[in-house]
Design a protein around this motif. Structure first.
Motif, short mmCIF file in Angstrom:
data_model
loop_
_atom_site.label_atom_id
_atom_site.label_comp_id
_atom_site.label_asym_id
_atom_site.label_seq_id
_atom_site.Cartn_x
_atom_site.Cartn_y
_atom_site.Cartn_z
N VAL A 58 0.70 -1.33 -0.03
CA VAL A 58 0.02 0.29 0.21
C VAL A 58 0.97 1.06 -0.20
CG1 VAL A 58 -1.83 1.67 1.16
CG2 VAL A 58 -2.23 -0.71 0.90
N ILE A 59 0.92 2.04 -1.50
CA ILE A 59 1.15 2.90 -1.42
C ILE A 59 0.86 4.82 -0.74
CG2 ILE A 59 2.99 4.68 -2.51
CD1 ILE A 59 3.71 2.19 -2.66
N SER A 60 -0.59 5.03 -0.86
CA SER A 60 -1.11 5.59 0.26
C SER A 60 -2.49 5.22 -0.26
CB SER A 60 -1.76 6.78 -1.10
OG SER A 60 -1.63 6.60 -2.10
N THR A 61 -3.50 5.69 0.81
CA THR A 61 -4.86 6.09 0.98
C THR A 61 -5.38 6.98 1.10
OG1 THR A 61 -4.86 5.22 3.29
CG2 THR A 61 -4.70 3.47 1.84
N MET A 62 -7.18 7.00 0.78
CA MET A 62 -8.18 8.30 0.99
C MET A 62 -8.97 7.88 0.57
SD MET A 62 -6.93 9.33 -3.02
CE MET A 62 -5.34 9.12 -2.71
N ASP A 63 -10.14 8.80 1.26
CA ASP A 63 -11.55 8.10 1.56
C ASP A 63 -11.80 8.71 0.07
OD1 ASP A 63 -10.75 8.65 4.17
OD2 ASP A 63 -11.61 10.18 4.81
N VAL A 64 -12.97 7.72 -0.03
CA VAL A 64 -13.93 7.93 -1.29
C VAL A 64 -15.61 7.33 -0.73
CG1 VAL A 64 -11.90 6.95 -2.97
CG2 VAL A 64 -13.81 5.39 -1.90
N ARG A 65 -16.71 8.18 -1.50
CA ARG A 65 -18.30 7.74 -2.14
C ARG A 65 -18.13 7.03 -3.10
NH1 ARG A 65 -21.01 13.28 -0.79
NH2 ARG A 65 -20.30 14.20 -3.28
N PHE A 66 -19.72 6.78 -3.45
CA PHE A 66 -19.69 5.89 -4.71
C PHE A 66 -21.12 6.47 -4.50
CE2 PHE A 66 -17.37 3.77 -1.47
CZ PHE A 66 -16.10 2.70 -2.78
N GLY A 67 -21.59 6.02 -6.20
CA GLY A 67 -22.96 6.32 -6.29
C GLY A 67 -24.20 5.79 -5.42
N SER A 68 -25.57 6.09 -5.62
CA SER A 68 -26.41 5.52 -5.03
C SER A 68 -27.47 4.58 -5.28
CB SER A 68 -27.52 7.36 -5.13
OG SER A 68 -28.27 7.02 -6.54
N GLU A 69 -27.97 3.77 -4.68
CA GLU A 69 -28.68 3.11 -4.70
C GLU A 69 -29.45 2.73 -6.36
OE1 GLU A 69 -32.32 0.09 -2.66
OE2 GLU A 69 -31.47 1.79 -1.70
N ASN A 70 -29.34 4.08 -6.52
CA ASN A 70 -30.23 3.93 -8.41
C ASN A 70 -29.24 4.15 -9.26
OD1 ASN A 70 -32.67 3.82 -7.15
ND2 ASN A 70 -32.87 5.90 -6.29
N THR A 71 -28.38 4.71 -9.13
CA THR A 71 -27.48 4.60 -9.82
C THR A 71 -25.74 4.71 -9.12
OG1 THR A 71 -26.80 7.33 -9.03
CG2 THR A 71 -28.24 6.46 -11.31
N PRO A 72 -25.53 2.97 -8.59
CA PRO A 72 -24.81 2.23 -8.00
C PRO A 72 -22.81 2.26 -9.64
CG PRO A 72 -25.87 0.88 -9.42
CD PRO A 72 -26.48 1.22 -9.45
N THR A 73 -22.08 2.34 -8.01
CA THR A 73 -20.64 1.82 -8.78
C THR A 73 -20.65 0.95 -9.40
OG1 THR A 73 -19.94 3.71 -7.83
CG2 THR A 73 -18.06 2.49 -8.55
N ARG A 74 -20.16 0.57 -10.27
CA ARG A 74 -19.97 -1.02 -10.79
C ARG A 74 -18.76 -1.90 -10.15
NH1 ARG A 74 -19.82 1.80 -16.37
NH2 ARG A 74 -22.12 2.33 -16.41
N GLU A 75 -19.06 -2.92 -9.91
CA GLU A 75 -17.87 -3.84 -9.21
C GLU A 75 -17.45 -4.96 -10.36
OE1 GLU A 75 -20.51 -5.95 -6.19
OE2 GLU A 75 -21.10 -3.44 -5.80
N GLY A 76 -15.89 -4.73 -9.34
CA GLY A 76 -15.35 -6.29 -10.12
C GLY A 76 -14.47 -5.34 -10.88
N VAL A 77 -13.30 -5.82 -11.71
CA VAL A 77 -12.20 -5.56 -12.51
C VAL A 77 -11.77 -4.70 -13.08
CG1 VAL A 77 -9.24 -6.39 -12.55
CG2 VAL A 77 -11.15 -7.85 -11.08
N PHE A 78 -11.37 -3.64 -13.59
CA PHE A 78 -10.68 -2.41 -14.98
C PHE A 78 -9.92 -2.28 -14.67
CE2 PHE A 78 -14.95 -2.70 -12.14
CZ PHE A 78 -16.30 -2.55 -13.37
N ASN A 79 -9.60 -1.85 -15.85
CA ASN A 79 -8.79 -1.02 -15.88
C ASN A 79 -8.65 0.48 -16.78
OD1 ASN A 79 -7.59 -3.63 -17.83
ND2 ASN A 79 -5.92 -2.83 -16.16
N VAL A 80 -7.56 1.23 -15.91
CA VAL A 80 -7.76 2.48 -16.53
C VAL A 80 -7.95 2.98 -17.80
CG1 VAL A 80 -6.61 5.06 -15.75
CG2 VAL A 80 -6.54 3.45 -14.23
N GLY A 81 -8.61 3.40 -18.33
CA GLY A 81 -8.60 3.69 -19.79
C GLY A 81 -8.33 4.46 -20.66
N TRP A 82 -8.62 5.99 -19.68
CA TRP A 82 -8.02 7.46 -20.35
C TRP A 82 -8.17 8.26 -19.08
CZ3 TRP A 82 -11.46 11.94 -20.93
CH2 TRP A 82 -12.52 11.33 -21.00
#
Length: 280
Positions: free
Chosen positions: A186-210
């Motif tokens: 672990v290099i660094s950590t930070m607090d985050v928040r996500f989408g609501s129940e109606n517009t959720p943040t997707r879960e899974g494995v992705f890659n930075v596209g741009w």
């Protein structure tokens, strides 16, 4: 080519009073990053008042009083700067703020400044003019580095096994943290928040596209600095609304970060193609 794709696909929007966001390529899961609510920018400004008209007709023969000179504000609602971060740290010393400094002048900072002004017989506008700033400085000490940037509020989970190899933004919905990891460290950590129940943040494995250091949602026209897109229009990016209101709001799918300095450093480190893992 990446820019052309982005213009067609980025559409982050606010949750109710929120605004900042990234865009989603999928209409069923738009991504967003809220901005401060409209009420946060409706503070009264000093020097707006004009002299009241005379109560009697005879008074009109007297010279009209000159209007009071406008008092120049140093900081006000909606500002985002290191000076605001210092102000917030000093207000914490005075026990007028409990949240960690963010650098964004929102409703909580406005309320704290008004309280200070009222207690010190200053005009309670909620904005910081020169007399207010000098008084705050006289009653506090110069903030330390830890006071300006306290450790992350949320404690990171043990990393998901999928985060243990390579360069990864390891994002836990359970602890609401993002851990930047390289080869299991672990290099660094930070607090985050996500989408609501109606517009959720997707879960899974992705890659930075741009990536885009400065980007604005093409649908909601709201800024989303340090955006790193990983799933259609969903991106990790800075949210001034998250910095101001914390978990009182939500995105439309984006991963919001409230510490701009930490995210700036992460943005410089992350490369297109790096892994992103979002998990419970």
């Amino acid at each position: 080519m990446a820019t052309a794709v982005a213009l067609a696909a980025t559409a982050c929007g606010p949750q109710k009073s929120e605004a900042k966001g990234s865009a989603s390529a999928s209409p069923s899961a738009p991504a967003a990053d809220p901005t401060p609510s409209a009420s946060a920018s409706s503070d009264a400004k000093p020097g707006d008042a004009s002299p009241s008209p005379s109560a009697s007709a005879s008074a009109s023969t007297s010279p009209s009083p000159s209007p009071s000179p406008t008092v120049k504000q140093i900081m006000a609602n909606g500002d985002d700067s290191e000076q605001v971060r210092e102000l917030q740290a000093r207000l914490r010393q005075l026990k007028l703020m409990t949240v960690a400094p963010t650098g964004f002048y929102g409703s909580k900072t406005t309320t704290a400044v008004k309280s200070f002004q009222g207690k010190n017989k200053l005009t309670a506008t909620g904005g910081v003019d020169e007399p207010t700033w000098k008084k705050i400085q006289s009653l506090t000490k110069k903030p330390t580095a830890d006071e300006l940037r306290p450790p992350a509020v949320n404690e990171a989970d043990a990393p998901d096994p999928r985060c243990m190899e390579g360069r990864v933004m390891c994002i836990s919905k359970e602890s609401r943290t993002l851990a930047w990891m390289i080869d299991g460290k672990v290099i660094s950590t930070m607090d985050v928040r996500f989408g609501s129940e109606n517009t959720p943040t997707r879960e899974g494995v992705f890659n930075v596209g741009w990536k885009a250091k400065e980007w604005t949602s093409t649908i909601y026209h709201t800024p989303m600095p340090y955006a790193m897109f990983f799933s259609g229009g969903q991106a990790v990016h800075y949210s001034a609304d998250f910095a101001a209101r914390g978990y009182a709001g939500a995105s439309h799918g984006c991963v919001n970060v409230r510490d701009k300095a930490k995210l700036s450093a992460l943005f410089d480190a992350v490369q297109v193609g790096d892994k992103v893992v979002v998990y419970w």
